[in-house]
Design a protein around this motif. Structure first.
Motif, PDB file in Angstrom:
ATOM      1  N   ARG A 126      -1.786   8.278 -15.435  1.00  0.00           N
ATOM      2  CA  ARG A 126      -3.057   8.192 -15.956  1.00  0.00           C
ATOM      3  C   ARG A 126      -3.507   6.805 -16.381  1.00  0.00           C
ATOM      4  NH1 ARG A 126      -5.766  12.365 -18.700  1.00  0.00           N
ATOM      5  NH2 ARG A 126      -4.860  14.415 -18.289  1.00  0.00           N
ATOM      6  N   THR A 127      -2.448   5.837 -16.473  1.00  0.00           N
ATOM      7  CA  THR A 127      -2.592   4.443 -16.718  1.00  0.00           C
ATOM      8  C   THR A 127      -1.724   3.650 -15.610  1.00  0.00           C
ATOM      9  OG1 THR A 127      -0.310   4.793 -17.977  1.00  0.00           O
ATOM     10  CG2 THR A 127      -2.782   4.826 -19.218  1.00  0.00           C
ATOM     11  N   HIS A 128      -1.578   3.989 -14.580  1.00  0.00           N
ATOM     12  CA  HIS A 128      -0.714   3.359 -13.398  1.00  0.00           C
ATOM     13  C   HIS A 128      -1.870   2.984 -12.657  1.00  0.00           C
ATOM     14  CE1 HIS A 128       2.392   2.346 -10.822  1.00  0.00           C
ATOM     15  NE2 HIS A 128       2.239   3.438 -10.140  1.00  0.00           N
ATOM     16  N   ASN A 129      -1.953   1.743 -12.224  1.00  0.00           N
ATOM     17  CA  ASN A 129      -3.028   1.149 -11.681  1.00  0.00           C
ATOM     18  C   ASN A 129      -2.612  -0.525 -11.299  1.00  0.00           C
ATOM     19  OD1 ASN A 129      -4.285  -0.474 -13.778  1.00  0.00           O
ATOM     20  ND2 ASN A 129      -4.973   1.742 -14.449  1.00  0.00           N
ATOM     21  N   ARG A 130      -3.662  -1.075 -10.698  1.00  0.00           N
ATOM     22  CA  ARG A 130      -3.550  -2.489 -10.364  1.00  0.00           C
ATOM     23  C   ARG A 130      -4.539  -3.407 -11.035  1.00  0.00           C
ATOM     24  NH1 ARG A 130       0.438  -4.505  -9.031  1.00  0.00           N
ATOM     25  NH2 ARG A 130      -0.420  -6.107  -7.795  1.00  0.00           N
ATOM     26  N   ALA A 131      -4.585  -2.944 -12.489  1.00  0.00           N
ATOM     27  CA  ALA A 131      -5.557  -3.624 -13.151  1.00  0.00           C
ATOM     28  C   ALA A 131      -5.065  -5.045 -13.503  1.00  0.00           C
ATOM     29  CB  ALA A 131      -5.555  -2.849 -14.775  1.00  0.00           C
ATOM     30  N   ALA A 141       9.823  12.045  -1.301  1.00  0.00           N
ATOM     31  CA  ALA A 141       9.821  10.717  -0.796  1.00  0.00           C
ATOM     32  C   ALA A 141       8.502   9.952  -0.675  1.00  0.00           C
ATOM     33  CB  ALA A 141      10.716  10.468   0.518  1.00  0.00           C
ATOM     34  N   THR A 142       7.674  10.891  -0.195  1.00  0.00           N
ATOM     35  CA  THR A 142       6.242  10.497   0.014  1.00  0.00           C
ATOM     36  C   THR A 142       5.409  10.224  -1.062  1.00  0.00           C
ATOM     37  OG1 THR A 142       6.010  11.533   1.950  1.00  0.00           O
ATOM     38  CG2 THR A 142       4.041  11.142   0.901  1.00  0.00           C
ATOM     39  N   VAL A 143       5.613  10.887  -2.286  1.00  0.00           N
ATOM     40  CA  VAL A 143       5.061  10.858  -3.499  1.00  0.00           C
ATOM     41  C   VAL A 143       5.727   9.633  -4.157  1.00  0.00           C
ATOM     42  CG1 VAL A 143       4.824  11.927  -5.752  1.00  0.00           C
ATOM     43  CG2 VAL A 143       4.357  13.401  -3.764  1.00  0.00           C
ATOM     44  N   ARG A 144       7.002   9.401  -4.128  1.00  0.00           N
ATOM     45  CA  ARG A 144       7.684   8.333  -4.818  1.00  0.00           C
ATOM     46  C   ARG A 144       7.022   6.978  -4.041  1.00  0.00           C
ATOM     47  NH1 ARG A 144       8.100   7.324  -9.105  1.00  0.00           N
ATOM     48  NH2 ARG A 144       8.901   9.402  -9.345  1.00  0.00           N
ATOM     49  N   VAL A 145       7.133   6.948  -2.870  1.00  0.00           N
ATOM     50  CA  VAL A 145       6.659   5.499  -2.384  1.00  0.00           C
ATOM     51  C   VAL A 145       5.364   5.406  -2.765  1.00  0.00           C
ATOM     52  CG1 VAL A 145       5.730   6.211   0.179  1.00  0.00           C
ATOM     53  CG2 VAL A 145       6.887   4.129  -0.485  1.00  0.00           C
ATOM     54  N   CYS A 146       4.258   6.387  -2.730  1.00  0.00           N
ATOM     55  CA  CYS A 146       2.815   6.042  -3.022  1.00  0.00           C
ATOM     56  C   CYS A 146       2.726   5.905  -4.579  1.00  0.00           C
ATOM     57  CB  CYS A 146       2.246   7.541  -2.777  1.00  0.00           C
ATOM     58  SG  CYS A 146       2.021   7.776  -0.953  1.00  0.00           S
ATOM     59  N   TYR A 147       3.783   6.168  -5.456  1.00  0.00           N
ATOM     60  CA  TYR A 147       3.693   5.819  -6.718  1.00  0.00           C
ATOM     61  C   TYR A 147       4.188   4.477  -6.866  1.00  0.00           C
ATOM     62  CZ  TYR A 147       4.319   6.493 -11.973  1.00  0.00           C
ATOM     63  OH  TYR A 147       3.979   6.075 -13.213  1.00  0.00           O
ATOM     64  N   GLU A 193       7.987  -3.462  -1.157  1.00  0.00           N
ATOM     65  CA  GLU A 193       8.139  -4.887  -1.310  1.00  0.00           C
ATOM     66  C   GLU A 193       7.059  -5.284  -0.564  1.00  0.00           C
ATOM     67  OE1 GLU A 193      10.945  -8.607  -0.487  1.00  0.00           O
ATOM     68  OE2 GLU A 193      12.021  -6.598  -0.095  1.00  0.00           O
ATOM     69  N   GLY A 194       6.191  -6.238  -1.490  1.00  0.00           N
ATOM     70  CA  GLY A 194       4.983  -6.764  -0.748  1.00  0.00           C
ATOM     71  C   GLY A 194       3.761  -6.162  -1.092  1.00  0.00           C
ATOM     72  N   LEU A 195       3.902  -4.742  -1.494  1.00  0.00           N
ATOM     73  CA  LEU A 195       2.727  -3.937  -1.468  1.00  0.00           C
ATOM     74  C   LEU A 195       3.069  -2.906  -2.970  1.00  0.00           C
ATOM     75  CD1 LEU A 195      -0.149  -3.479  -0.720  1.00  0.00           C
ATOM     76  CD2 LEU A 195       0.702  -1.412   0.546  1.00  0.00           C
ATOM     77  N   PRO A 196       2.721  -3.453  -4.152  1.00  0.00           N
ATOM     78  CA  PRO A 196       3.030  -2.449  -5.094  1.00  0.00           C
ATOM     79  C   PRO A 196       2.034  -1.461  -5.273  1.00  0.00           C
ATOM     80  CG  PRO A 196       2.592  -4.886  -5.798  1.00  0.00           C
ATOM     81  CD  PRO A 196       2.206  -4.543  -4.454  1.00  0.00           C
ATOM     82  N   GLY A 197       2.672  -0.100  -6.145  1.00  0.00           N
ATOM     83  CA  GLY A 197       2.058   0.944  -6.231  1.00  0.00           C
ATOM     84  C   GLY A 197       1.102   0.723  -7.523  1.00  0.00           C
ATOM     85  N   PRO A 198       0.138   1.717  -7.693  1.00  0.00           N
ATOM     86  CA  PRO A 198      -0.120   3.111  -7.006  1.00  0.00           C
ATOM     87  C   PRO A 198      -0.694   2.685  -5.431  1.00  0.00           C
ATOM     88  CG  PRO A 198      -1.603   2.961  -8.406  1.00  0.00           C
ATOM     89  CD  PRO A 198      -0.655   1.688  -8.857  1.00  0.00           C
ATOM     90  N   LEU A 199      -0.240   3.332  -4.427  1.00  0.00           N
ATOM     91  CA  LEU A 199      -0.769   3.067  -2.967  1.00  0.00           C
ATOM     92  C   LEU A 199      -1.967   4.173  -2.772  1.00  0.00           C
ATOM     93  CD1 LEU A 199       2.281   2.326  -0.858  1.00  0.00           C
ATOM     94  CD2 LEU A 199       0.959   1.096  -2.344  1.00  0.00           C
ATOM     95  N   CYS A 200      -2.357   4.825  -3.759  1.00  0.00           N
ATOM     96  CA  CYS A 200      -3.641   5.759  -3.710  1.00  0.00           C
ATOM     97  C   CYS A 200      -3.816   6.274  -5.037  1.00  0.00           C
ATOM     98  CB  CYS A 200      -3.100   6.716  -2.632  1.00  0.00           C
ATOM     99  SG  CYS A 200      -1.700   7.962  -2.824  1.00  0.00           S
ATOM    100  N   HIS A 201      -4.719   7.307  -5.205  1.00  0.00           N
ATOM    101  CA  HIS A 201      -4.753   8.124  -6.434  1.00  0.00           C
ATOM    102  C   HIS A 201      -3.935   9.513  -6.312  1.00  0.00           C
ATOM    103  CE1 HIS A 201      -8.039   5.079  -6.179  1.00  0.00           C
ATOM    104  NE2 HIS A 201      -7.843   5.129  -7.530  1.00  0.00           N
ATOM    105  N   GLY A 202      -4.248   9.921  -5.195  1.00  0.00           N
ATOM    106  CA  GLY A 202      -3.418  11.515  -5.002  1.00  0.00           C
ATOM    107  C   GLY A 202      -2.785  11.432  -3.649  1.00  0.00           C
ATOM    108  N   VAL A 203      -1.601  12.075  -3.659  1.00  0.00           N
ATOM    109  CA  VAL A 203      -0.849  12.410  -2.505  1.00  0.00           C
ATOM    110  C   VAL A 203      -0.940  13.690  -2.023  1.00  0.00           C
ATOM    111  CG1 VAL A 203       1.391  12.183  -1.322  1.00  0.00           C
ATOM    112  CG2 VAL A 203       0.766  10.553  -3.138  1.00  0.00           C
ATOM    113  N   ILE A 204      -1.364  14.089  -0.839  1.00  0.00           N
ATOM    114  CA  ILE A 204      -1.620  15.593  -0.458  1.00  0.00           C
ATOM    115  C   ILE A 204      -0.301  15.884   0.357  1.00  0.00           C
ATOM    116  CG2 ILE A 204      -3.202  17.380   0.594  1.00  0.00           C
ATOM    117  CD1 ILE A 204      -5.485  15.599  -0.442  1.00  0.00           C
TER     118      ILE A 204
END
Length: 196
Positions: A28-33, A56-62, A66-77
């Motif tokens: 809910r508060t995890h973002n690139r503000a 593993a997929t959910v973890r990397v998206c959260y 290195e070089g691209l901090p999460g979150p990498l999306c809003h939802g992982v399907i």
């Protein structure tokens, strides 16, 4: 053009569409503000992850990498059709893309080819990363495809948009190939059926 949903609105919209939703960590508060705007919102972007294995997929998206901090999306399907919420607010998923494509999304018209990277997509699109190797051979289970359609439809329904507000990463940013394994026109057709 619309303001972002609150976390509660986002969760409620997904559940109202009949989706199985898992809330991950402090999504809910995890973002690139602080790293750019979040909103106004204009659409939904679909990606494949090029990863294997739900956890593993959910973890990397959260977390990102290195070089691209999460979150990498809003939802992982994931392949079983579960939507894992990993972010709320600006996320590192769309990157810079074509402003002409954004204009077409806003107007809900047929997309032009993407040939520029002049517009911040992270500010304008909800993003769903979908577990798939992206090699064109890894299957897309029916449960996962249905969840992708329903997740996109949930956002469109909230804002009163048509299926034209849903695009693939490959339609936004030159050189991207995702999602691979189905066409976006096919997906939009399925979303249109849900929105009837």
């Amino acid at each position: 053009m619309a303001p972002p949903m609150s976390a509660d609105q986002f969760l409620a919209a997904l559940r109202a569409e009949g989706l199985r939703v898992v809330e991950v960590g402090e999504w809910r508060t995890h973002n690139r503000a602080g790293h750019g705007a979040w909103g106004p919102i204009n659409g939904v972007m679909i990606h494949h992850t090029a990863t294997e294995g739900a956890d593993a997929t959910v973890r990397v998206c959260y977390d990102g990498y290195e070089g691209l901090p999460g979150p990498l999306c809003h939802g992982v399907i994931t392949k079983d059709g579960t939507v894992h919420l990993v972010g709320n607010g600006r996320a590192n998923h769309a990157g810079a893309g074509d402003g002409d494509v954004l204009a077409a999304v806003i107007a809900e018209k047929r997309l032009p080819p993407c040939d520029e990277a002049d517009t911040d997509g992270n500010a304008r699109f909800y993003g769903f990363e979908c577990e798939n190797l992206g090699d064109g051979a890894d299957p897309w289970p029916d449960a996962q495809l249905e969840a992708i359609e329903r997740a996109a439809a949930a956002i469109c329904r909230h804002y009163g948009w048509t299926e034209r507000s849903v695009i693939g990463h490959k339609e936004w940013q030159p050189g991207k190939v995702d999602p691979r394994g189905f066409t976006m026109d096919w997906l939009r057709g399925r979303i249109a059926e849900l929105l009837k």
